[in-house]
Motif scaffolding. Sequence first.
Motif, PDB file in Angstrom:
ATOM      1  N   THR A 209      -3.924   4.210 -13.062  1.00  0.00           N
ATOM      2  CA  THR A 209      -4.456   4.902 -11.895  1.00  0.00           C
ATOM      3  C   THR A 209      -4.219   6.401 -11.990  1.00  0.00           C
ATOM      4  O   THR A 209      -3.108   6.850 -12.259  1.00  0.00           O
ATOM      5  N   ASP A 210      -5.283   7.168 -11.760  1.00  0.00           N
ATOM      6  CA  ASP A 210      -5.174   8.621 -11.673  1.00  0.00           C
ATOM      7  C   ASP A 210      -4.886   8.969 -10.213  1.00  0.00           C
ATOM      8  O   ASP A 210      -5.777   8.913  -9.370  1.00  0.00           O
ATOM      9  N   PHE A 211      -3.650   9.293  -9.921  1.00  0.00           N
ATOM     10  CA  PHE A 211      -3.225   9.571  -8.552  1.00  0.00           C
ATOM     11  C   PHE A 211      -3.517  11.000  -8.100  1.00  0.00           C
ATOM     12  O   PHE A 211      -3.165  11.380  -6.994  1.00  0.00           O
ATOM     13  N   ARG A 212      -4.136  11.785  -8.969  1.00  0.00           N
ATOM     14  CA  ARG A 212      -4.444  13.178  -8.631  1.00  0.00           C
ATOM     15  C   ARG A 212      -3.184  13.921  -8.191  1.00  0.00           C
ATOM     16  O   ARG A 212      -3.216  14.725  -7.279  1.00  0.00           O
TER      17      ARG A 212
ATOM     18  N   LYS B 190      -7.814   1.240  -5.250  1.00  0.00           N
ATOM     19  CA  LYS B 190      -8.521   2.356  -4.621  1.00  0.00           C
ATOM     20  C   LYS B 190      -7.562   3.460  -4.213  1.00  0.00           C
ATOM     21  O   LYS B 190      -6.544   3.204  -3.577  1.00  0.00           O
ATOM     22  N   LEU B 191      -7.946   4.680  -4.540  1.00  0.00           N
ATOM     23  CA  LEU B 191      -7.279   5.869  -4.059  1.00  0.00           C
ATOM     24  C   LEU B 191      -8.202   6.473  -3.004  1.00  0.00           C
ATOM     25  O   LEU B 191      -9.396   6.660  -3.251  1.00  0.00           O
ATOM     26  N   LEU B 192      -7.670   6.750  -1.816  1.00  0.00           N
ATOM     27  CA  LEU B 192      -8.490   7.151  -0.679  1.00  0.00           C
ATOM     28  C   LEU B 192      -8.090   8.513  -0.133  1.00  0.00           C
ATOM     29  O   LEU B 192      -6.901   8.761   0.099  1.00  0.00           O
ATOM     30  N   THR B 193      -9.063   9.367   0.109  1.00  0.00           N
ATOM     31  CA  THR B 193      -8.808  10.623   0.801  1.00  0.00           C
ATOM     32  C   THR B 193      -8.395  10.304   2.238  1.00  0.00           C
ATOM     33  O   THR B 193      -8.528   9.161   2.689  1.00  0.00           O
ATOM     34  N   ALA B 194      -7.967  11.312   2.966  1.00  0.00           N
ATOM     35  CA  ALA B 194      -7.558  11.095   4.355  1.00  0.00           C
ATOM     36  C   ALA B 194      -8.706  10.510   5.178  1.00  0.00           C
ATOM     37  O   ALA B 194      -8.505   9.549   5.929  1.00  0.00           O
ATOM     38  N   GLU B 195      -9.902  11.046   5.038  1.00  0.00           N
ATOM     39  CA  GLU B 195     -11.042  10.537   5.812  1.00  0.00           C
ATOM     40  C   GLU B 195     -11.427   9.126   5.374  1.00  0.00           C
ATOM     41  O   GLU B 195     -11.759   8.277   6.202  1.00  0.00           O
ATOM     42  N   ALA B 196     -11.390   8.863   4.082  1.00  0.00           N
ATOM     43  CA  ALA B 196     -11.688   7.514   3.589  1.00  0.00           C
ATOM     44  C   ALA B 196     -10.630   6.526   4.069  1.00  0.00           C
ATOM     45  O   ALA B 196     -10.943   5.368   4.360  1.00  0.00           O
ATOM     46  N   ALA B 197      -9.373   6.963   4.170  1.00  0.00           N
ATOM     47  CA  ALA B 197      -8.300   6.086   4.661  1.00  0.00           C
ATOM     48  C   ALA B 197      -8.525   5.718   6.128  1.00  0.00           C
ATOM     49  O   ALA B 197      -8.229   4.590   6.537  1.00  0.00           O
TER      50      ALA B 197
ATOM     51  N   ALA C 273       0.858  -1.177   0.000  1.00  0.00           N
ATOM     52  CA  ALA C 273       0.000   0.000   0.000  1.00  0.00           C
ATOM     53  C   ALA C 273       0.893   1.226   0.000  1.00  0.00           C
ATOM     54  O   ALA C 273       2.107   1.111   0.225  1.00  0.00           O
ATOM     55  N   SER C 274       0.302   2.391  -0.249  1.00  0.00           N
ATOM     56  CA  SER C 274       1.096   3.624  -0.317  1.00  0.00           C
ATOM     57  C   SER C 274       0.350   4.781   0.307  1.00  0.00           C
ATOM     58  O   SER C 274      -0.885   4.807   0.331  1.00  0.00           O
ATOM     59  N   ALA C 275       1.115   5.754   0.766  1.00  0.00           N
ATOM     60  CA  ALA C 275       0.584   7.049   1.185  1.00  0.00           C
ATOM     61  C   ALA C 275       1.303   8.102   0.351  1.00  0.00           C
ATOM     62  O   ALA C 275       2.532   8.072   0.233  1.00  0.00           O
ATOM     63  N   LEU C 276       0.547   8.995  -0.236  1.00  0.00           N
ATOM     64  CA  LEU C 276       1.098  10.047  -1.079  1.00  0.00           C
ATOM     65  C   LEU C 276       0.903  11.373  -0.364  1.00  0.00           C
ATOM     66  O   LEU C 276      -0.216  11.706   0.049  1.00  0.00           O
TER      67      LEU C 276
ATOM     68  N   ALA D 281      -0.994   9.295   7.912  1.00  0.00           N
ATOM     69  CA  ALA D 281      -0.079  10.062   7.062  1.00  0.00           C
ATOM     70  C   ALA D 281      -0.777  11.117   6.201  1.00  0.00           C
ATOM     71  O   ALA D 281      -0.354  12.274   6.207  1.00  0.00           O
ATOM     72  N   PRO D 282      -1.822  10.788   5.457  1.00  0.00           N
ATOM     73  CA  PRO D 282      -2.463  11.820   4.622  1.00  0.00           C
ATOM     74  C   PRO D 282      -3.084  12.963   5.429  1.00  0.00           C
ATOM     75  O   PRO D 282      -3.197  14.073   4.935  1.00  0.00           O
ATOM     76  N   ARG D 283      -3.461  12.692   6.658  1.00  0.00           N
ATOM     77  CA  ARG D 283      -3.994  13.753   7.521  1.00  0.00           C
ATOM     78  C   ARG D 283      -2.942  14.826   7.776  1.00  0.00           C
ATOM     79  O   ARG D 283      -3.269  15.996   7.960  1.00  0.00           O
ATOM     80  N   LEU D 284      -1.683  14.415   7.818  1.00  0.00           N
ATOM     81  CA  LEU D 284      -0.609  15.355   8.134  1.00  0.00           C
ATOM     82  C   LEU D 284      -0.272  16.281   6.975  1.00  0.00           C
ATOM     83  O   LEU D 284       0.274  17.361   7.194  1.00  0.00           O
ATOM     84  N   SER D 285      -0.568  15.869   5.753  1.00  0.00           N
ATOM     85  CA  SER D 285      -0.142  16.686   4.612  1.00  0.00           C
ATOM     86  C   SER D 285      -1.187  16.759   3.506  1.00  0.00           C
ATOM     87  O   SER D 285      -0.842  16.958   2.348  1.00  0.00           O
ATOM     88  N   THR D 286      -2.438  16.590   3.844  1.00  0.00           N
ATOM     89  CA  THR D 286      -3.516  16.615   2.861  1.00  0.00           C
ATOM     90  C   THR D 286      -3.193  15.685   1.698  1.00  0.00           C
ATOM     91  O   THR D 286      -3.261  16.065   0.538  1.00  0.00           O
ATOM     92  N   GLY D 287      -2.818  14.477   2.043  1.00  0.00           N
ATOM     93  CA  GLY D 287      -2.449  13.495   1.038  1.00  0.00           C
ATOM     94  C   GLY D 287      -3.556  12.495   0.771  1.00  0.00           C
ATOM     95  O   GLY D 287      -4.717  12.711   1.144  1.00  0.00           O
ATOM     96  N   VAL D 288      -3.174  11.413   0.130  1.00  0.00           N
ATOM     97  CA  VAL D 288      -4.094  10.325  -0.176  1.00  0.00           C
ATOM     98  C   VAL D 288      -3.403   8.993   0.107  1.00  0.00           C
ATOM     99  O   VAL D 288      -2.182   8.925   0.220  1.00  0.00           O
TER     100      VAL D 288
END
Length: 147
Positions: A71-74, A116-123, A3-6, A101-108
Amino acid sequence: MEASALCHRLISSILEWQASIDAIGFDLTLKSDQIPPAVSGHLPATWQGREAGFECSVIPFSDLAETYPETDFRGPWAYAYAFYFATFPACAGTWIAIAAAPRLSTGVAFDPQEGKLLTAEAAIRYAHEAVASTARLEAQFGRNTSL
Protein backbone atom coordinates in the motif's frame (compact mmCIF):
# COMPACT_ATOMS: atom_id res chain seq x y z
CA MET A 1 -12.30 -5.83 11.67
CA GLU A 2 -9.83 -3.00 11.53
CA ALA A 3 -9.24 0.41 9.99
CA SER A 4 -6.86 3.34 10.41
CA ALA A 5 -6.70 7.11 10.28
CA LEU A 6 -3.37 8.69 9.35
CA CYS A 7 -2.80 12.23 10.55
CA HIS A 8 -0.17 14.95 10.52
CA ARG A 9 -1.00 15.87 14.12
CA LEU A 10 -2.68 14.28 17.11
CA ILE A 11 -6.33 14.94 17.75
CA SER A 12 -6.05 17.27 20.72
CA SER A 13 -9.20 16.39 22.67
CA ILE A 14 -12.55 14.64 22.76
CA LEU A 15 -14.15 18.06 22.30
CA GLU A 16 -12.19 18.68 19.09
CA TRP A 17 -12.99 15.20 17.74
CA GLN A 18 -16.67 15.49 18.71
CA ALA A 19 -16.92 18.91 17.05
CA SER A 20 -15.53 17.40 13.83
CA ILE A 21 -18.05 14.52 14.03
CA ASP A 22 -20.87 17.01 14.56
CA ALA A 23 -19.63 19.19 11.68
CA ILE A 24 -19.89 16.31 9.21
CA GLY A 25 -23.43 15.61 10.39
CA PHE A 26 -23.34 12.25 12.13
CA ASP A 27 -25.18 11.08 15.25
CA LEU A 28 -22.17 9.69 17.12
CA THR A 29 -21.26 10.76 20.63
CA LEU A 30 -17.86 9.90 22.05
CA LYS A 31 -18.24 8.94 25.72
CA SER A 32 -14.74 9.32 27.11
CA ASP A 33 -12.73 12.03 28.81
CA GLN A 34 -9.49 11.00 27.13
CA ILE A 35 -8.42 9.80 23.71
CA PRO A 36 -5.31 8.09 22.41
CA PRO A 37 -2.45 8.40 23.03
CA ALA A 38 -3.48 9.30 26.62
CA VAL A 39 -5.46 6.04 26.71
CA SER A 40 -5.64 3.00 24.47
CA GLY A 41 -8.31 0.39 24.24
CA HIS A 42 -12.07 0.69 24.24
CA LEU A 43 -13.39 4.15 23.38
CA PRO A 44 -17.06 4.21 24.38
CA ALA A 45 -19.47 5.87 21.97
CA THR A 46 -23.17 5.92 21.18
CA TRP A 47 -24.71 6.01 17.73
CA GLN A 48 -28.44 6.47 17.28
CA GLY A 49 -28.79 5.89 21.02
CA ARG A 50 -26.93 2.55 20.93
CA GLU A 51 -23.51 1.42 22.10
CA ALA A 52 -21.14 1.86 19.17
CA GLY A 53 -17.74 1.97 20.88
CA PHE A 54 -14.55 0.62 19.35
CA GLU A 55 -10.94 -0.07 20.19
CA CYS A 56 -8.60 2.79 19.36
CA SER A 57 -4.90 3.40 19.88
CA VAL A 58 -2.04 5.36 18.38
CA ILE A 59 0.53 3.12 16.71
CA PRO A 60 3.79 3.88 14.92
CA PHE A 61 3.12 4.59 11.24
CA SER A 62 6.00 2.22 10.45
CA ASP A 63 3.99 -0.69 11.92
CA LEU A 64 1.17 -0.04 9.48
CA ALA A 65 3.56 0.40 6.55
CA GLU A 66 5.32 -2.88 7.40
CA THR A 67 2.02 -4.76 7.77
CA TYR A 68 0.74 -3.52 4.38
CA PRO A 69 3.91 -3.11 2.26
CA GLU A 70 1.92 -3.13 -1.00
CA THR A 71 0.00 0.00 0.00
CA ASP A 72 1.18 3.48 -0.93
CA PHE A 73 0.12 5.47 2.13
CA ARG A 74 1.25 8.79 0.63
CA GLY A 75 3.27 9.28 3.78
CA PRO A 76 5.10 9.07 6.08
CA TRP A 77 2.53 10.19 8.62
CA ALA A 78 3.30 11.57 12.05
CA TYR A 79 0.44 9.65 13.68
CA ALA A 80 -1.53 6.51 12.91
CA TYR A 81 -4.74 5.75 14.78
CA ALA A 82 -5.62 2.05 14.72
CA PHE A 83 -9.28 1.10 15.14
CA TYR A 84 -10.76 -2.34 15.80
CA PHE A 85 -14.46 -3.20 15.87
CA ALA A 86 -16.67 -6.29 15.92
CA THR A 87 -20.34 -5.27 15.84
CA PHE A 88 -22.51 -3.53 13.26
CA PRO A 89 -23.01 -0.38 15.39
CA ALA A 90 -19.28 -0.29 16.16
CA CYS A 91 -18.58 -0.46 12.42
CA ALA A 92 -20.72 2.62 11.89
CA GLY A 93 -19.19 4.33 14.93
CA THR A 94 -15.65 3.55 13.82
CA TRP A 95 -16.09 4.86 10.30
CA ILE A 96 -17.81 8.02 11.56
CA ALA A 97 -14.94 8.63 14.00
CA ILE A 98 -12.38 7.90 11.29
CA ALA A 99 -14.10 10.25 8.83
CA ALA A 100 -13.83 13.07 11.36
CA ALA A 101 -10.13 12.49 12.11
CA PRO A 102 -8.57 13.26 8.68
CA ARG A 103 -10.62 16.46 8.48
CA LEU A 104 -8.80 17.72 11.56
CA SER A 105 -5.29 17.27 10.19
CA THR A 106 -5.54 16.85 6.41
CA GLY A 107 -5.07 13.14 6.84
CA VAL A 108 -6.33 10.00 5.18
CA ALA A 109 -8.26 6.89 6.21
CA PHE A 110 -7.31 3.31 5.39
CA ASP A 111 -9.58 0.28 5.04
CA PRO A 112 -7.27 -2.75 4.90
CA GLN A 113 -10.14 -5.15 4.14
CA GLU A 114 -10.80 -3.27 0.89
CA GLY A 115 -7.24 -2.05 0.41
CA LYS A 116 -8.58 1.51 0.09
CA LEU A 117 -6.85 4.72 1.06
CA LEU A 118 -9.41 7.52 1.43
CA THR A 119 -9.12 11.29 1.46
CA ALA A 120 -11.04 13.14 4.16
CA GLU A 121 -14.01 13.74 1.84
CA ALA A 122 -13.98 10.15 0.57
CA ALA A 123 -13.88 8.94 4.20
CA ILE A 124 -17.05 10.92 4.93
CA ARG A 125 -18.79 9.24 1.97
CA TYR A 126 -17.45 5.88 3.19
CA ALA A 127 -18.90 6.56 6.66
CA HIS A 128 -22.30 7.27 5.08
CA GLU A 129 -22.00 3.95 3.22
CA ALA A 130 -21.08 2.17 6.49
CA VAL A 131 -24.17 3.62 8.19
CA ALA A 132 -26.41 2.52 5.29
CA SER A 133 -24.80 -0.94 5.19
CA THR A 134 -25.24 -1.31 8.93
CA ALA A 135 -28.95 -0.58 8.64
CA ARG A 136 -29.32 -3.12 5.80
CA LEU A 137 -27.32 -5.84 7.57
CA GLU A 138 -29.16 -5.35 10.87
CA ALA A 139 -32.48 -5.61 9.06
CA GLN A 140 -31.30 -8.85 7.50
CA PHE A 141 -29.48 -10.47 10.43
CA GLY A 142 -30.77 -8.71 13.55
CA ARG A 143 -29.45 -5.92 15.74
CA ASN A 144 -27.39 -8.13 18.06
CA THR A 145 -25.23 -9.73 15.40
CA SER A 146 -21.44 -9.37 15.37
CA LEU A 147 -19.41 -9.03 12.19
